[in-house]
Design a protein around this motif. Sequence first.
Motif, short mmCIF file in Angstrom:
data_model
loop_
_atom_site.label_atom_id
_atom_site.label_comp_id
_atom_site.label_asym_id
_atom_site.label_seq_id
_atom_site.Cartn_x
_atom_site.Cartn_y
_atom_site.Cartn_z
N LYS A 69 173.37 12.81 -57.09
CA LYS A 69 174.38 11.76 -56.98
C LYS A 69 174.60 11.24 -55.56
O LYS A 69 175.35 10.31 -55.34
N LYS A 116 173.14 9.41 -53.48
CA LYS A 116 172.90 8.00 -53.14
C LYS A 116 174.15 7.15 -53.33
O LYS A 116 174.28 6.08 -52.74
N LYS A 117 175.10 7.65 -54.14
CA LYS A 117 176.35 6.92 -54.37
C LYS A 117 177.43 7.30 -53.37
O LYS A 117 178.53 6.77 -53.42
N ARG A 162 177.56 9.09 -46.63
CA ARG A 162 176.35 9.91 -46.55
C ARG A 162 176.04 10.40 -45.13
O ARG A 162 175.49 11.47 -44.96
N LYS A 176 172.44 15.84 -44.47
CA LYS A 176 171.99 15.46 -45.81
C LYS A 176 171.28 16.61 -46.49
O LYS A 176 170.81 17.50 -45.90
#
Length: 81
Positions: free
Chosen positions: A69, A71-72, A76, A81
Motif C-alpha cells: 500500500k 504507493k498511496k 513516503r 522506504k
Amino acid sequence: PAEDIANDPSSVVQRRIAKNFDGVPYFGTVREYDDAESPAFWHVEYDDGDQEDYSEEDLIRALKLYGVKGKKDPNRTKGKK
C-alpha cells in the motif's frame, strides 16, 4: 523484513509502515525499538498523531502491508522506504 528484524531489531527504526483500520490504510513511522522488557516492542507514530506499540509479528505484518500500500502514502519520503 523478518530477517532484518531478527538480525538487527533497531534497523527498522524510521521505516514507514501501514495498518488497515476498517479497510483504510493508515501510515506511520517506527520511532524506536525498546528491549528493556520482554518481549521487546517497536513504538510507532501514525501520521495523524496516534501512537501504538508493535510486537515483532505486528511489525512484520505492517512492513509487508506497506510494501503493498506504500504507493498511496502521501508522506513516503518522511522515513526510510
